[in-house]
Design a protein around this motif. Structure first.
Motif, PDB file in Angstrom:
ATOM      1  N   THR A  22      40.950 -49.704 -23.828  1.00  0.00           N
ATOM      2  CA  THR A  22      41.000 -48.912 -25.052  1.00  0.00           C
ATOM      3  C   THR A  22      39.626 -48.665 -25.638  1.00  0.00           C
ATOM      4  N   SER A  57      36.714 -44.853 -27.623  1.00  0.00           N
ATOM      5  CA  SER A  57      37.976 -45.446 -27.179  1.00  0.00           C
ATOM      6  C   SER A  57      39.036 -44.351 -27.102  1.00  0.00           C
ATOM      7  N   VAL A  58      40.004 -44.546 -26.197  1.00  0.00           N
ATOM      8  CA  VAL A  58      41.125 -43.627 -26.029  1.00  0.00           C
ATOM      9  C   VAL A  58      42.411 -44.427 -26.213  1.00  0.00           C
ATOM     10  N   ASN A  59      43.345 -43.882 -26.952  1.00  0.00           N
ATOM     11  CA  ASN A  59      44.567 -44.639 -27.266  1.00  0.00           C
ATOM     12  C   ASN A  59      45.499 -44.808 -26.074  1.00  0.00           C
ATOM     13  N   THR A  61      45.721 -45.523 -21.990  1.00  0.00           N
ATOM     14  CA  THR A  61      44.950 -45.984 -20.846  1.00  0.00           C
ATOM     15  C   THR A  61      45.886 -46.517 -19.769  1.00  0.00           C
ATOM     16  N   VAL A  71      47.044 -37.581 -27.664  1.00  0.00           N
ATOM     17  CA  VAL A  71      45.865 -38.288 -27.183  1.00  0.00           C
ATOM     18  C   VAL A  71      44.861 -38.356 -28.330  1.00  0.00           C
ATOM     19  N   LYS A  72      44.303 -39.544 -28.561  1.00  0.00           N
ATOM     20  CA  LYS A  72      43.335 -39.715 -29.639  1.00  0.00           C
ATOM     21  C   LYS A  72      42.078 -40.376 -29.095  1.00  0.00           C
ATOM     22  N   VAL A  73      40.937 -39.736 -29.313  1.00  0.00           N
ATOM     23  CA  VAL A  73      39.642 -40.242 -28.875  1.00  0.00           C
ATOM     24  C   VAL A  73      38.830 -40.587 -30.120  1.00  0.00           C
ATOM     25  N   VAL A  83      35.513 -32.603 -27.007  1.00  0.00           N
ATOM     26  CA  VAL A  83      36.397 -33.404 -26.173  1.00  0.00           C
ATOM     27  C   VAL A  83      37.282 -32.452 -25.386  1.00  0.00           C
ATOM     28  N   VAL A  85      40.586 -32.547 -22.664  1.00  0.00           N
ATOM     29  CA  VAL A  85      41.617 -33.312 -21.969  1.00  0.00           C
ATOM     30  C   VAL A  85      42.390 -32.346 -21.065  1.00  0.00           C
ATOM     31  N   THR A 103      36.799 -38.785 -34.826  1.00  0.00           N
ATOM     32  CA  THR A 103      37.978 -38.784 -33.968  1.00  0.00           C
ATOM     33  C   THR A 103      38.340 -37.373 -33.524  1.00  0.00           C
ATOM     34  N   VAL A 118      39.997 -37.317 -19.454  1.00  0.00           N
ATOM     35  CA  VAL A 118      39.417 -37.175 -20.791  1.00  0.00           C
ATOM     36  C   VAL A 118      37.912 -37.123 -20.648  1.00  0.00           C
TER      37      VAL A 118
END
Length: 407
Positions: A22, A57-59, A61, A71-73, A83, A85, A103, A118
């Motif tokens: 994460t 971090s990416v929620n 994985t 998807v949250k970065v 970003v 994806v 974010t 990502v």
């Protein structure tokens, strides 16, 4: 839906930092214009060495990620510049960077059984990337659409979607449904139960469509959760169609005649015999829509709860309700055309008149039954009954309208 901000990447040599778990603090990155062994811009090289590494971090994985959420970065220090994806098929999840630059969140959920990559870049031109894979959905919901792509339909035809499984998250589903027209037609979605008992949502214009309108319907449902008992949607849907001639029909139970108008002008009037008043054999009244032209079909009274009243092949059949009300040829009842309503609920006429009407009309044309002796209006889901509701009453059936009131 917001779109990811696109920023041209500097023409620099940058080391890619993989994301695992994460969160991962990236090793120091060199982001200078020269090669790894030096260059003419010594100051830039020194500055790059002193910059903290990019940590994000990416929620989602791993290789068994549960689908159905965005998807949250998130960046630990600094700000995100862009970003991206993408899935294994080349599709992209668009999203938006928050105002503080910390974010990025996708506008749509991760879909089931998909590979995602990502790629993130910060304002210092440092890059990082990772991959994850979503698992297949435990249960998949599907949609049946009433209008096929490329069709031409009448001015009363709604867009109608019937779901295989229950839809508890109606507002979330409705947010992903979009109707675009060539003339900005005003309309609204409305939820109710289909005649089959399944959940159904229709899009109805405020008034009948204008002839010549081009319509596009996008159902961006891939990855959306139906809610308890419904499962995830595993694909998107779409259709496009055109509104044909403004043709309308009216059946008078009092005069026993049906009139056909085109662009407001009466072009045909035919004698008919409708349903027998006073019981279950009476016709439905109110505004209906010609659902389909079914041609020659077998009509068996036992399938509609009328015992052994009839069982015969019927020509030029045009469906009005799921419960079995049709306009059709009824030569066996010729003595009553124009003088008495004696059918088992349908609107019958001579072979010649039925043939002429059948060849003239199209699915989606409105038909209104007026006069006395009906058994009332059919239920909303028994065909396309939304035109019997006022505009305000119809809009109130939108899940988003209800969410706004509750909020």
């Amino acid at each position: 839906m917001s779109r990811t901000r696109r920023t041209a990447l500097p023409r620099r040599r940058v080391r890619q930092v993989a994301l695992a778990g994460t969160a991962l603090l990236a090793a120091a990155l060199t982001a200078c214009s020269g090669g790894a062994d030096g260059g003419s811009d010594g100051g830039a090289k020194a500055d790059a060495k002193n910059k903290p590494a990019m940590a994000v971090s990416v929620n989602l994985t791993g290789d068994q990620v549960k689908a159905g959420e965005p998807v949250k970065v998130t960046i630990a220090d600094g700000k995100l510049a862009q970003v991206k994806v993408t899935d294994g098929k080349g599709g992209e999840l668009a999203g938006q960077i928050a105002a503080d630059g910390k974010t990025w969140t996708s506008g749509r959920n991760a879909a089931p059984n998909a590979d995602y990559k990502v790629e993130a870049q910060n304002t210092d031109s440092q890059n990082a990337s990772t991959q994850f894979k979503t698992s297949a959905a435990d249960k998949v919901n599907k949609v049946s659409i009433n209008i096929s792509k490329g069709s031409t339909v009448g001015v009363a035809m709604p867009v109608s979607l019937v779901f295989d499984n229950p839809v508890k998250n109606k507002a979330e589903v409705e947010k992903q449904l979009k109707v675009t027209t060539s003339n900005n037609t005003e309309g609204s979605w409305g939820w109710f139960k289909d005649y089959s008992g399944n959940d159904r949502v229709d899009w109805r214009p405020k008034d009948y469509w204008k002839s010549g309108t081009d319509v596009k319907v996008e159902m961006n449902l891939n990855g959306v959760d139906s809610g308890a008992g419904g499962g995830l949607f595993a694909r998107d849907y779409s259709t496009e169609f055109k509104i044909g001639k403004d043709r309308r029909m009216e059946v008078s139970l009092d005069t026993k005649k049906m009139s056909v108008t085109e662009d407001g002008q009466v072009v045909k009037t035919v004698p008919v015999s409708a349903g027998t008043p006073g019981g279950q054999k009476a016709s439905w009244s109110g505004k209906m829509v010609l659902m389909a032209k079914e041609g020659t079909i077998r009509m068996d009274s036992q399938t509609v709860g009328l015992g052994d009243a009839y069982d015969k092949m019927v020509d030029y059949s045009m469906r009005l309700t799921w419960s079995g009300m049709y306009v059709h040829a009824a030569p066996w009842n010729a003595a009553n055309f124009g003088s008495a309503n004696t059918s088992s609920g349908c609107v019958g006429m001579s072979d010649a008149n039925a043939k002429a009407v059948y060849e003239q009309v199209q699915a989606g044309d409105p038909l209104e039954v007026v006069g006395s002796g009906s058994k009332g209006k059919a239920d909303l889901g028994n065909g396309y009954g939304e035109w019997n509701l006022s505009w305000d009453a119809w809009k109130a059936k939108s899940a988003l309208a209800g969410a706004a009131q509750n909020g």
